[in-house]
Design an enzyme around this catalytic site. Structure first.
Site, PDB file in Angstrom:
ATOM      1  N   ASP A  43      13.879 -15.699 -15.940  1.00  9.52           N
ATOM      2  CA  ASP A  43      15.004 -14.600 -16.389  1.00  9.52           C
ATOM      3  C   ASP A  43      15.847 -14.397 -15.246  1.00  9.52           C
ATOM      4  O   ASP A  43      15.439 -14.487 -14.294  1.00  9.52           O
ATOM      5  CB  ASP A  43      14.203 -13.715 -16.897  1.00  9.52           C
ATOM      6  CG  ASP A  43      15.439 -12.565 -17.429  1.00  9.52           C
ATOM      7  OD1 ASP A  43      16.056 -13.263 -18.380  1.00  9.52           O
ATOM      8  OD2 ASP A  43      14.970 -11.415 -17.662  1.00  9.52           O
ATOM      9  N   ASN A  91      16.680 -17.627 -28.561  1.00  8.55           N
ATOM     10  CA  ASN A  91      18.057 -18.398 -27.991  1.00  8.55           C
ATOM     11  C   ASN A  91      18.901 -19.014 -28.857  1.00  8.55           C
ATOM     12  O   ASN A  91      20.156 -19.112 -28.294  1.00  8.55           O
ATOM     13  CB  ASN A  91      17.598 -18.883 -26.869  1.00  8.55           C
ATOM     14  CG  ASN A  91      16.760 -18.095 -25.655  1.00  8.55           C
ATOM     15  OD1 ASN A  91      16.145 -18.819 -24.900  1.00  8.55           O
ATOM     16  ND2 ASN A  91      17.068 -16.932 -25.672  1.00  8.55           N
TER      17      ASN A  91
END
Length: 288
Positions: A43, A91
């Site tokens: 991340d 996503n």
């Protein structure tokens, strides 16, 4: 994180660790217990890019370089399996330009990672792409198939690239597979009582049908999430429910490296040593 781990990280930072010192440090760590399976939620690529004045696509590219760097550290430590959260099913909701860039990155870098003489071949790593692959464009699916074929004979270590992935989807698929497998018994003409006995599904049954477990992954020892965010974001929730050490690093993924990882390994080793002492001394007390 305990005082000793923090102190070690501070000392390593001050020393600006050299290549030779890195090798000596890794050899020292290998002398102790080593986790068999480490997972990473990679991340912070976008925030890293914005902080550096780069395009988001460049942040993802730097994130790939970090993956290579961290993977090599894990392989030098003889960690059997590494799983990375590369692309969540959610996503696909991101801006189309970013999604397209990620698809192109996946297509080119998967083959680069598996090419002759590259990292996976050098260390004998088998690549598994885990997730609902049918959601990808056909060109990416073809790259995945070719990458897996190139490494299918490797048996020393495993790299699970989870994309497009969600833990809920993995668990749902595992349950569906369990039921589908049980229904075959009905078609085989078994007695109805035998049929109901066979459709009894346990935790072990579901666990054995998880995508990662079917690909040979051992239990998850450590899960690391970078960028300071403290949530799992639907990554390996089933695998994390027992005996997994969770670590949340403030470092953005493209900057994550040895100095960030060493304290995590030391903390895990410390817990293993304490557990072994508890078993040893606990057993002595019982025997008395």
């Amino acid at each position: 994180m305990n005082f000793i781990s923090t102190l070690v990280q501070w000392i390593l930072t001050k020393l600006r660790i050299t290549w030779l010192a890195q090798r000596l440090l890794l050899r020292t760590l290998v002398a102790g217990p080593i986790p068999q399976h480490v997972g990473f939620v990679m991340d912070g690529n976008r925030r890293y890019a914005r902080g550096k004045g780069k395009l988001v696509q460049e942040g993802h590219g730097d994130g790939y370089l970090a993956l290579r760097r961290v993977l090599e550290i894990c392989l030098r430590l003889n960690i059997r399996c590494v799983s990375v959260y590369a692309f969540a099913i959610d996503n696909f909701k991101r801006p189309q330009e970013e999604v397209n860039a990620l698809m192109q990155l996946a297509e080119t870098k998967l083959l680069e990672l598996c090419s002759h003489g590259d990292l996976l071949q050098e260390y004998g790593v088998k690549l598994n792409v885990i997730g609902r692959r049918s959601l990808f464009p056909e060109s990416v699916q073809a790259a995945i198939r070719r990458a897996e074929v190139l490494t299918k004979r490797n048996s020393r270590s495993i790299l699970n690239v989870c994309m497009p992935y969600s833990s809920r989807d993995e668990m749902t698929t595992a349950v569906e597979d369990c039921i589908r497998e049980a229904l075959v018994i009905e078609d085989a003409g078994k007695d109805i009582n035998d049929y109901f006995m066979c459709v009894y599904i346990t935790e072990d049954t579901i666990n054995s049908h998880l995508m990662s477990v079917k690909r040979g992954s051992p239990p998850l020892d450590i899960l690391v999430r970078t960028s300071g965010v403290k949530r799992l974001s639907d990554f390996m929730l089933w695998q994390c429910c027992e005996n997994t050490h969770l670590h949340f690093s403030n470092t953005y993924w493209p900057d994550f490296g040895l100095l960030d990882f060493v304290p995590i390994i030391l903390e895990w080793q410390r817990s293993v040593w304490f557990k072994r002492q508890d078993i040893l001394f606990g057993g002595s007390r019982i025997s008395r």
